[in-house]
Design a protein around this motif. Structure first.
Motif, PDB file in Angstrom:
ATOM      1  N   VAL A  49      44.266  43.867  45.682  1.00  0.00           N
ATOM      2  CA  VAL A  49      44.314  42.718  44.712  1.00  0.00           C
ATOM      3  C   VAL A  49      43.661  43.407  43.230  1.00  0.00           C
ATOM      4  N   LEU A  50      44.271  44.053  42.598  1.00  0.00           N
ATOM      5  CA  LEU A  50      44.101  44.683  41.733  1.00  0.00           C
ATOM      6  C   LEU A  50      44.120  43.821  40.346  1.00  0.00           C
ATOM      7  N   ALA A  51      42.543  44.250  39.343  1.00  0.00           N
ATOM      8  CA  ALA A  51      42.283  43.311  38.140  1.00  0.00           C
ATOM      9  C   ALA A  51      41.902  44.158  36.710  1.00  0.00           C
ATOM     10  N   GLY A  52      41.948  43.443  35.914  1.00  0.00           N
ATOM     11  CA  GLY A  52      41.718  44.548  35.206  1.00  0.00           C
ATOM     12  C   GLY A  52      42.149  45.228  34.257  1.00  0.00           C
ATOM     13  N   ALA A  53      42.529  47.049  34.251  1.00  0.00           N
ATOM     14  CA  ALA A  53      43.495  47.781  33.615  1.00  0.00           C
ATOM     15  C   ALA A  53      44.457  48.548  34.543  1.00  0.00           C
ATOM     16  N   ALA A  54      43.657  48.230  35.846  1.00  0.00           N
ATOM     17  CA  ALA A  54      44.395  48.685  37.194  1.00  0.00           C
ATOM     18  C   ALA A  54      46.001  48.158  37.273  1.00  0.00           C
ATOM     19  N   PRO A  55      46.009  46.419  36.683  1.00  0.00           N
ATOM     20  CA  PRO A  55      47.623  46.860  36.506  1.00  0.00           C
ATOM     21  C   PRO A  55      48.140  47.453  36.288  1.00  0.00           C
ATOM     22  N   ALA A  56      48.109  47.732  34.849  1.00  0.00           N
ATOM     23  CA  ALA A  56      48.749  47.965  33.567  1.00  0.00           C
ATOM     24  C   ALA A  56      48.618  49.217  34.336  1.00  0.00           C
ATOM     25  N   LEU A  57      47.833  50.347  34.766  1.00  0.00           N
ATOM     26  CA  LEU A  57      47.828  51.969  35.217  1.00  0.00           C
ATOM     27  C   LEU A  57      49.069  52.478  36.355  1.00  0.00           C
ATOM     28  N   LEU A  76      47.605  41.539  39.920  1.00  0.00           N
ATOM     29  CA  LEU A  76      48.388  42.662  41.032  1.00  0.00           C
ATOM     30  C   LEU A  76      48.511  42.259  42.746  1.00  0.00           C
ATOM     31  N   ALA A  77      48.875  41.786  43.614  1.00  0.00           N
ATOM     32  CA  ALA A  77      48.806  42.094  44.969  1.00  0.00           C
ATOM     33  C   ALA A  77      49.345  43.050  45.199  1.00  0.00           C
ATOM     34  N   VAL A  78      48.961  44.406  45.611  1.00  0.00           N
ATOM     35  CA  VAL A  78      49.589  45.339  46.574  1.00  0.00           C
ATOM     36  C   VAL A  78      49.570  45.374  47.757  1.00  0.00           C
ATOM     37  N   ARG A  85      30.183  16.582  52.898  1.00  0.00           N
ATOM     38  CA  ARG A  85      32.231  15.417  52.879  1.00  0.00           C
ATOM     39  C   ARG A  85      32.775  16.764  52.958  1.00  0.00           C
ATOM     40  N   ALA A  86      33.732  16.058  54.084  1.00  0.00           N
ATOM     41  CA  ALA A  86      34.613  17.085  54.565  1.00  0.00           C
ATOM     42  C   ALA A  86      36.051  16.407  53.246  1.00  0.00           C
ATOM     43  N   ARG A  87      36.596  18.376  53.259  1.00  0.00           N
ATOM     44  CA  ARG A  87      37.957  18.007  51.864  1.00  0.00           C
ATOM     45  C   ARG A  87      38.506  18.888  52.076  1.00  0.00           C
ATOM     46  N   LEU A  88      39.651  18.244  51.378  1.00  0.00           N
ATOM     47  CA  LEU A  88      40.579  19.647  51.090  1.00  0.00           C
ATOM     48  C   LEU A  88      40.461  19.883  49.507  1.00  0.00           C
ATOM     49  N   VAL A  89      40.546  21.498  49.830  1.00  0.00           N
ATOM     50  CA  VAL A  89      40.266  22.013  48.404  1.00  0.00           C
ATOM     51  C   VAL A  89      41.255  22.930  48.224  1.00  0.00           C
ATOM     52  N   PRO A  90      41.994  22.756  47.116  1.00  0.00           N
ATOM     53  CA  PRO A  90      43.020  24.059  46.646  1.00  0.00           C
ATOM     54  C   PRO A  90      43.007  25.829  46.890  1.00  0.00           C
ATOM     55  N   VAL A  91      43.638  26.442  47.111  1.00  0.00           N
ATOM     56  CA  VAL A  91      43.260  28.102  47.283  1.00  0.00           C
ATOM     57  C   VAL A  91      44.006  28.528  46.084  1.00  0.00           C
ATOM     58  N   PRO A  92      43.433  29.395  45.501  1.00  0.00           N
ATOM     59  CA  PRO A  92      44.157  30.482  44.416  1.00  0.00           C
ATOM     60  C   PRO A  92      45.077  30.745  45.278  1.00  0.00           C
ATOM     61  N   ALA A  93      46.722  31.360  44.088  1.00  0.00           N
ATOM     62  CA  ALA A  93      47.194  32.515  44.926  1.00  0.00           C
ATOM     63  C   ALA A  93      46.695  33.647  45.588  1.00  0.00           C
ATOM     64  N   SER A  94      46.022  34.285  44.674  1.00  0.00           N
ATOM     65  CA  SER A  94      45.441  35.948  44.613  1.00  0.00           C
ATOM     66  C   SER A  94      44.325  35.653  45.732  1.00  0.00           C
ATOM     67  N   GLU A  95      43.134  34.755  46.063  1.00  0.00           N
ATOM     68  CA  GLU A  95      42.478  34.211  47.229  1.00  0.00           C
ATOM     69  C   GLU A  95      43.354  34.044  48.762  1.00  0.00           C
ATOM     70  N   ALA A  96      44.270  33.413  48.017  1.00  0.00           N
ATOM     71  CA  ALA A  96      44.906  33.009  49.784  1.00  0.00           C
ATOM     72  C   ALA A  96      45.852  34.524  50.518  1.00  0.00           C
ATOM     73  N   LEU A  97      46.344  34.742  49.242  1.00  0.00           N
ATOM     74  CA  LEU A  97      47.113  36.434  49.996  1.00  0.00           C
ATOM     75  C   LEU A  97      46.226  37.047  50.745  1.00  0.00           C
ATOM     76  N   VAL A  98      44.586  36.630  49.937  1.00  0.00           N
ATOM     77  CA  VAL A  98      44.026  38.018  51.186  1.00  0.00           C
ATOM     78  C   VAL A  98      43.477  37.566  51.993  1.00  0.00           C
ATOM     79  N   LEU A  99      43.201  36.010  51.982  1.00  0.00           N
ATOM     80  CA  LEU A  99      42.446  35.756  53.292  1.00  0.00           C
ATOM     81  C   LEU A  99      43.868  35.142  54.873  1.00  0.00           C
ATOM     82  N   LEU A 100      45.103  35.453  54.196  1.00  0.00           N
ATOM     83  CA  LEU A 100      45.940  35.168  54.950  1.00  0.00           C
ATOM     84  C   LEU A 100      45.972  37.377  55.671  1.00  0.00           C
ATOM     85  N   ALA A 101      46.327  37.762  54.697  1.00  0.00           N
ATOM     86  CA  ALA A 101      46.398  39.028  55.209  1.00  0.00           C
ATOM     87  C   ALA A 101      46.167  39.127  56.237  1.00  0.00           C
TER      88      ALA A 101
END
Length: 368
Positions: A313-321, A298-300, A187-203
């Motif tokens: 997009v950095l995750a886990g310990a990468a943003p702190a490092l 963190l998006a860089v 079925r056709a529907r609109l689904v919210p996209v998380p901010a991090s996913e949206a950035l990756v898809l739009l870039a």
């Protein structure tokens, strides 16, 4: 007597006045170009900011196809670093709210535009320019339609396809919608996209992203102020009529007045910390922009000289490092990533992440 030179045909392409020099074309091609670009034509005497010169082709329609690409590239280059230039389609409601449809080539943007712009104003089927204050710049170019048996996209004037004009007044972005056409969608529907996913898809759909000042801050600000990106899941273009219709009636008053500063989403550079011990020292590499995301990610964005960018997009310990790498030793970074309680397993994990960050150019390392 030598006839006077032809004045360029001036069109509005995402806020850029592009002149089309018709002097090298045949009379027939000149008429064809003028008709195809009539909906984007600027009639006031303001001169063109940049001029392109199409060349007549032996293949019917090739001249228009090549010209469309030339005008688009000239406009994007002229606006480099000034606005968010999305490879997208756009539709405008009567109040000026614009729904931006984003998807890869072949995702059906032009097909959707041909259908939807009979109900809402045609903004573009190719490129939508979004200013930092949310204003939208239209690009009412001919529609580029993939046609069987042709080695180029056939160009159709919007008016010839029955597409609607723009509403009077200014345009502002209402929503960004990512197209996901798949016959398997039940079925056709609109689904919210998380901010991090949206950035990756739009870039990847953003032209000269790394040339913009604080591009990630601009994109996240647009998404936050318009309620976040949506994904349109549908099987047939006709299903978009109701989906887009629901979005077209949303509130347009999230944006500040022009003299009100938009929210700041950029990550500030942390203050210098102490470094202990000798050996190798780590520093953050040069980046265009960075932006915090939910779940401590963190998006860089790094950039090339031609304006292209690479978003990670950095995750886990990468943003702190990454944050702690301010002339820091390995021991400094190990403590930052483990809250001061490192063990052998954590040390191996941190070393692996540091290697990846260095390889990506997000960290630099020097030896004493």
């Amino acid at each position: 007597m030598t006839p006077p030179p032809l004045s360029p045909l001036v069109v509005d392409a995402v806020g850029v006045r592009v002149g089309i020099d018709l002097s090298a074309l045949t009379a027939t091609d000149r008429d064809t170009v003028a008709r195809a670009w009539a909906d984007a034509r600027v009639t006031d005497p303001t001169p063109a900011q940049v001029v392109v010169a199409p060349v007549s082709s032996d293949r019917d329609g090739q001249t228009l196809s090549d010209l469309s690409s030339r005008v688009t590239q000239a406009a994007i280059e002229e606006r480099r670093g000034e606005a968010w230039m999305l490879h997208a389609a756009g539709l405008a409601a009567r109040d000026g709210g614009v729904v931006v449809l984003v998807g890869p080539s072949g995702a059906g943007k032009t097909t959707a535009t041909r259908l939807l712009a009979r109900s809402w104003g045609y903004v573009s089927d190719e490129t939508v320019g979004i200013e930092p204050d949310g204003a939208v710049r239209s690009y009412r170019k001919p529609l580029s339609v993939i046609t069987e048996g042709q080695g180029y996209k056939v160009q159709h004037a919007p008016r010839d396809l029955g597409l609607l004009p723009l509403p009077t007044g200014s345009l502002r972005v209402r929503r960004v919608v990512l197209l996901d056409r798949d016959r398997d969608h039940a079925r056709a529907r609109l689904v919210p996209v998380p901010a991090s996913e949206a950035l990756v898809l739009l870039a990847p759909h953003s032209s000269a992203l790394a040339s913009m000042p604080r591009p990630l801050g601009l994109i996240t600000s647009v998404l936050e102020r318009t309620g976040g990106a949506l994904r349109a899941e549908y099987a047939e273009a006709e299903q978009l009529v109701d989906l887009v219709g629901d979005v077209m009636v949303e509130d347009l008053h999230r944006w500040p007045e022009p003299d009100e500063a938009p929210s700041d989403a950029i990550v500030a550079t942390p203050p210098s910390g102490s470094s202990h011990g000798g050996g190798r020292r780590y520093r953050r590499g040069i980046v265009v922009d960075s932006c915090p995301l939910p779940d401590n990610r963190l998006a860089v964005l790094t950039g090339e000289t031609d304006g292209r960018g690479t978003l990670r997009v950095l995750a886990g310990a990468a943003p702190a490092l990454w944050h702690a790498a301010d002339d820091a030793t390995r021991d400094d970074l190990l403590r930052a990533a483990t809250d001061g309680a490192p063990d052998e397993e954590a040390a191996r994990a941190v070393d692996g992440i540091l290697d990846q960050l260095v390889e990506a150019g997000l960290l630099t390392v020097t030896a004493e």
